[in-house]
Design a protein around this motif. Sequence first.
Motif, PDB file in Angstrom:
ATOM      1  N   LEU A 439       0.872  -1.181   0.000  1.00  0.00           N
ATOM      2  CA  LEU A 439       0.000   0.000   0.000  1.00  0.00           C
ATOM      3  C   LEU A 439       0.903   1.223   0.000  1.00  0.00           C
ATOM      4  O   LEU A 439       1.254   1.758   1.045  1.00  0.00           O
ATOM      5  N   SER A 440       1.298   1.625  -1.157  1.00  0.00           N
ATOM      6  CA  SER A 440       2.200   2.769  -1.233  1.00  0.00           C
ATOM      7  C   SER A 440       1.395   4.054  -1.308  1.00  0.00           C
ATOM      8  O   SER A 440       0.274   4.080  -1.826  1.00  0.00           O
ATOM      9  N   ALA A 441       1.982   5.098  -0.784  1.00  0.00           N
ATOM     10  CA  ALA A 441       1.297   6.391  -0.801  1.00  0.00           C
ATOM     11  C   ALA A 441       1.327   6.961  -2.211  1.00  0.00           C
ATOM     12  O   ALA A 441       2.079   6.506  -3.071  1.00  0.00           O
ATOM     13  N   GLY A 442       0.508   7.943  -2.428  1.00  0.00           N
ATOM     14  CA  GLY A 442       0.512   8.608  -3.732  1.00  0.00           C
ATOM     15  C   GLY A 442      -0.725   8.251  -4.527  1.00  0.00           C
ATOM     16  O   GLY A 442      -1.597   7.511  -4.077  1.00  0.00           O
ATOM     17  N   GLY A 443      -0.785   8.791  -5.732  1.00  0.00           N
ATOM     18  CA  GLY A 443      -1.943   8.576  -6.584  1.00  0.00           C
ATOM     19  C   GLY A 443      -3.024   9.596  -6.285  1.00  0.00           C
ATOM     20  O   GLY A 443      -2.996  10.299  -5.276  1.00  0.00           O
ATOM     21  N   MET A 444      -3.990   9.659  -7.168  1.00  0.00           N
ATOM     22  CA  MET A 444      -5.070  10.623  -6.981  1.00  0.00           C
ATOM     23  C   MET A 444      -5.994  10.161  -5.874  1.00  0.00           C
ATOM     24  O   MET A 444      -6.283   8.974  -5.734  1.00  0.00           O
ATOM     25  N   ARG A 445      -6.464  11.097  -5.108  1.00  0.00           N
ATOM     26  CA  ARG A 445      -7.407  10.771  -4.035  1.00  0.00           C
ATOM     27  C   ARG A 445      -8.825  10.697  -4.618  1.00  0.00           C
ATOM     28  O   ARG A 445      -9.126  11.377  -5.598  1.00  0.00           O
ATOM     29  N   PRO A 446      -9.674   9.926  -3.958  1.00  0.00           N
ATOM     30  CA  PRO A 446     -11.080   9.904  -4.419  1.00  0.00           C
ATOM     31  C   PRO A 446     -11.727  11.271  -4.209  1.00  0.00           C
ATOM     32  O   PRO A 446     -11.278  12.059  -3.376  1.00  0.00           O
ATOM     33  N   ILE A 447     -12.796  11.510  -4.930  1.00  0.00           N
ATOM     34  CA  ILE A 447     -13.485  12.794  -4.785  1.00  0.00           C
ATOM     35  C   ILE A 447     -14.182  12.839  -3.428  1.00  0.00           C
ATOM     36  O   ILE A 447     -14.424  11.811  -2.795  1.00  0.00           O
ATOM     37  N   ARG A 448     -14.502  14.051  -2.993  1.00  0.00           N
ATOM     38  CA  ARG A 448     -15.194  14.227  -1.720  1.00  0.00           C
ATOM     39  C   ARG A 448     -16.684  14.425  -1.979  1.00  0.00           C
ATOM     40  O   ARG A 448     -17.058  15.057  -2.974  1.00  0.00           O
ATOM     41  N   LEU A 449     -17.488  13.918  -1.094  1.00  0.00           N
ATOM     42  CA  LEU A 449     -18.933  13.963  -1.315  1.00  0.00           C
ATOM     43  C   LEU A 449     -19.619  15.044  -0.499  1.00  0.00           C
ATOM     44  O   LEU A 449     -20.759  15.388  -0.770  1.00  0.00           O
ATOM     45  N   LYS A 450     -18.930  15.586   0.497  1.00  0.00           N
ATOM     46  CA  LYS A 450     -19.578  16.579   1.360  1.00  0.00           C
ATOM     47  C   LYS A 450     -19.045  17.963   1.012  1.00  0.00           C
ATOM     48  O   LYS A 450     -17.830  18.174   0.941  1.00  0.00           O
ATOM     49  N   LEU A 451     -19.974  18.862   0.830  1.00  0.00           N
ATOM     50  CA  LEU A 451     -19.604  20.220   0.437  1.00  0.00           C
ATOM     51  C   LEU A 451     -19.579  21.110   1.676  1.00  0.00           C
ATOM     52  O   LEU A 451     -20.582  21.245   2.365  1.00  0.00           O
TER      53      LEU A 451
ATOM     54  N   PRO B  43     -13.360  24.058  -0.582  1.00  0.00           N
ATOM     55  CA  PRO B  43     -12.183  23.258  -0.974  1.00  0.00           C
ATOM     56  C   PRO B  43     -12.572  21.926  -1.601  1.00  0.00           C
ATOM     57  O   PRO B  43     -11.912  21.456  -2.525  1.00  0.00           O
ATOM     58  N   GLU B  44     -13.670  21.328  -1.124  1.00  0.00           N
ATOM     59  CA  GLU B  44     -14.093  20.054  -1.718  1.00  0.00           C
ATOM     60  C   GLU B  44     -14.532  20.247  -3.173  1.00  0.00           C
ATOM     61  O   GLU B  44     -14.221  19.433  -4.049  1.00  0.00           O
ATOM     62  N   LEU B  45     -15.256  21.336  -3.385  1.00  0.00           N
ATOM     63  CA  LEU B  45     -15.707  21.622  -4.744  1.00  0.00           C
ATOM     64  C   LEU B  45     -14.512  21.831  -5.671  1.00  0.00           C
ATOM     65  O   LEU B  45     -14.463  21.269  -6.788  1.00  0.00           O
ATOM     66  N   GLU B  46     -13.530  22.601  -5.223  1.00  0.00           N
ATOM     67  CA  GLU B  46     -12.358  22.869  -6.057  1.00  0.00           C
ATOM     68  C   GLU B  46     -11.561  21.575  -6.312  1.00  0.00           C
ATOM     69  O   GLU B  46     -11.066  21.341  -7.414  1.00  0.00           O
TER      70      GLU B  46
END
Lengths: 615, 248
Positions: A439-451, B43-46
Amino acid sequence: MRSRTGSALLVALLCALPASAQDEAEVAASVDAEEVAIDGTVTLQISVTTASKGEAPDLELPPLRDFDIVSRSQSEQVSFQFVGNQPTFRRTTVYSIALTPRRTGKAVIEAARVRYRGRRYQTQPIVVRVLPPGRGTPPPRRQQPDEPVPGSPFGSLFGDDDPFRGARPGARDLLLRASVDRERPYVGQQITYTLWLLSRVNVSGIDKLQLPRLDAFWTEEIEAPQQLVGESRVIDGVSYRAYMLRRRALFPLRAGKVAVDAAEVEVLTGFGMLFSRSSARRASQKLTIEVLPLPPGKPPGFDAGNVGQWELSASAEPTTAAVGQAITFRLQVSGKGNVRDVQAPRLPAVPGLRAYDATSTDKNQVDRGQVGGTRSVEQLLVPERSGQFVIPALAMETFDPVAGAYKTLRTQPFSITVRAGAAAVGAAGPSAASPQNLLSAGGMRPIRLKLTRVEAGAPPWTEPWFWPAMALGPFAALIAAGILRARRAIDRDAAGRRVRGAARAARRRLREAESLLRNGAKAPAFYAGIAHALTQYLADKQGVAASGLTREELAAALTARGHSLAVVQRLATALDECDRARFAPGASEPAAQKALLDRADRLLAELDRGRKEAA
Amino acid sequence: MIGALLAAAAQLFDDGNAAHLAGDPARAVAAYEAVLAEGIRSPELETNLGAAYLRQGRRGLAALHFERALALAPGDDDARADLNEVRRTNVDKLEGAEEQGPAEILIRVLAPLPGGPAAFALLGAWSLLWALVALMALRPASLAGAPLGALAIGCLVLSALGGAVVAGSAAARAIAARRAVVVAAAAPAREGPTAKSASTFEVHEGTAVSIEDAAAGFARIKLANGLTGWVEAGALERVVPEGWGWRG
C-alpha cells in the motif's frame, strides 16, 4: 568511346587511301563541347588507328594559339578483325588533351598532323566558342581511365551525387569545393555537407579551416580527418588529388531557401622543409539549399522532430512480477534521422501500476554517412495490486523523407502478470506463505462527497475598523497619562502657592491684628493674631510647625534651615511675649503692642530674607 | 433565500459527483462550474473540479483548482496530494529549484495559521495591555496589590504571538494573490511584453508561477527557480480570482 549526347564531334578523315589497309592510318579529332567558358576546359581527343605492328605513328600536335594545355594523357587499345579472310590487328592510340582557352570569342584548334609509313595525315581545324566566366556548358561526364570504377568504395561514396559536378578548376592548381548530397531536403531530413580540396600540386597541410555558419541546421559531425588522405580524380580531363576535409550531417530546422556561405581554408603546399613551401587561401563556392516544408496531411499528434526512418518497439522486464516489485518498461525508437529531436510516445497511466518518471538515453551512430541512432525511454512501473495488467499499444506518428509520406508506428499491446507479493522475512521467521499487499502512498485521491462552504473574503486586518481599534488602547493610555500628569501638576502648584504667599499672608494677618489694635479690641486677641501670623508663616514658608515645638526645638529647626541665631532668638522672644500677654492678661500698653507689631514685621522680613539666602 | 441557494448548490454538487463516478467528467465539470457560478467557495468543490479536469486531460486547469482548494483550506491534505500527483507529470521540470520553491514552502507553513482568530486575539490582548499600563500609571487605591505588571507582560506576549501569526498569514495571502498556473498547453516566455520579443523559454500547462507585473496583455512571470519572462496573460489563471474579494 562517346558516351554522351550533346557533345560536338568533328571528325576529319584524311587520306582514305585505297591501298592496303595495313598501310593505312585513320586519324580523327574531336572536342567534348562546342562552347566553353574562359575559366573552363575543353578536351581534345585525337585518335590514330594504325596496324598493330610496324612503326608507330608520329603525331604533331596543333600549335594551339588560342589555348593552353592543362594536361594530356594517352591510351591505346588493340582490336582484331578479318580483312579479306585475313586476320588483321589494328591499334588505336587516343590522345586526350585538356585545353583551357586564352580569350573569349571564336577560338580555333588547329589541325593536328600525323606521319605514318611515309604518309602524312591531318585533322580538320575545330572551332570552339569561348564564353565569359561561368557561362559555358559543362562538358558531359565521361569515364576517365583512372576514375574509380562503379562499385568501388570511392565511387559508391559519390554515387549519383558527384561532389565535383559542375566544378571548373580551369588552370587553377587548388580548388576548395563544398557539396551537399541533397539540395531539396525536407525539414528535419539529413543532408550531408562535404568540403573537398582539389589539388594538382603537393599539399603538405591545411590551416585555418573555417566552416560557414550553419544556423539554420542542427548539425552533427560525421567525419573530420586528422590527416590528409587524397584520392585521384579526373575533372574535365585534368587529374587532381581530392582531399576530403570535413563531412557534416545537417538537419534543416525550417522550410525555405537557405544560403550556405563559403568555407575558407589556408592550404600549405610544397614538400616539407627542404623544398619551397607556400600557402594559399581558398574559398569554396556558396550553396543554396531549398528546404521543403513537410507535406500537408500531418496526422494528429505528429511531432515535427519525428522526421526520419524510424522503428518503434516496446518491452517490459519482467512481465511477471510480485506486487511492489519494480518492472522496467522500455520503449525504443531507432533508425535513421536526428535522434536527439525524436519524441517518443508516452505511456498512459495504467490503473494499478504506479509509474515513475521516465528516463531517456540516446545512442548516436553514423552508418555510411547516414546519422541515426536509438532513443531508449525507460520507466519504472510498480504494481500496487495483483492481477493482469495490459500495457496498451503506443503509436508514434513519423514522416519518412525517403518515401515522402507520413507513417504511423505502433507497438503491440502486451500483458503483465502481477501476483500477490511474498511477505518479508520478519523476526518471527520466514512467512513466505502469507500474502503481502503493498500500500504505497501517492496517486489521486477519491473525490469528496460533502460540500463545506468557506468564506474567502477579507481577513480582519484588512477591514477599515481594525487598525483604528488597535490604536484605541495606546490612545486611552496616553489620555490616562495626561490626566495623571495634570493632576500632579495641580498638586505641585498648591504647595508652591502656599510657600510663595506665606509672607504676604503673614503680613495680612499682622494688618488684621493692627486693625484689632486700632478698633480697641482686647489685648489677647491682638497677641493671638500676632502669634498666629508668625507661626502660620513658619508653617507655610519654613515648613516648621512652631506650635507643636518647644522653643529649643523651634530654634534648632530654624537654625538648621540657615537662619541666624539672633533672628531665631528674637522670634522666640516675640512668641513668648505673645503667650504671656494672651494667657496672663494685664495692663498692656498700646505702645508695647505697636512695638511688638513692628518687631513682628521686621522678623517676617528677616526670616524671608534668611530663607532666600539659605536657598 | 440563502438556504435555498445552498440546497441548490448541494444538489448540483451531488450531480457532479455522480457524473464523475459514472465516468462522465465533462458533465461533472459542468455541474461543478455551475456551483462555482453560484458563488460557493469550497475546498471540496475545487478538489473535485480539479479531479474532473484531470480526467479530461486538462492538466493546467486541474492544477489550478487544486491550488484554489489549498488557498481556501491550506491544510487540505487531499488537495495537496492531488496537486503533487499532477505536478509529477508536468512537462516543465525546473532546474536549480526544489520541487517546492521557497515561496511555496512559506505558503505551506504560514497559510494554515489561523489569521482571523489571531487578529482578534491580537486586538484584545493589545487593548488589554494598554489598559493595564494605564491602570499601573494611575494606581487607584482600589487596585492596590493587584498583579497588574504580570498581567501586562502576559498580554504583551499574547500580542506578540498574535502579531506574528497575523503577519505570517498576511504574507502567505500576499504570495497567494500573486500566484498563477499555466493553463495553456504551452506558452512562450518572452523578453518583453510584446509578441515580437524574442522567446527565451517556454512554459507548459500545470506549472505554477508568480505574477510580478502586467502590461499590454502580458504578465511578467517568475518561476520557482527564478526564471523570469513575459507570457501572454491569457495563458495563465490566477489562483485567487478577483471574484473572491481576496485581500492580503
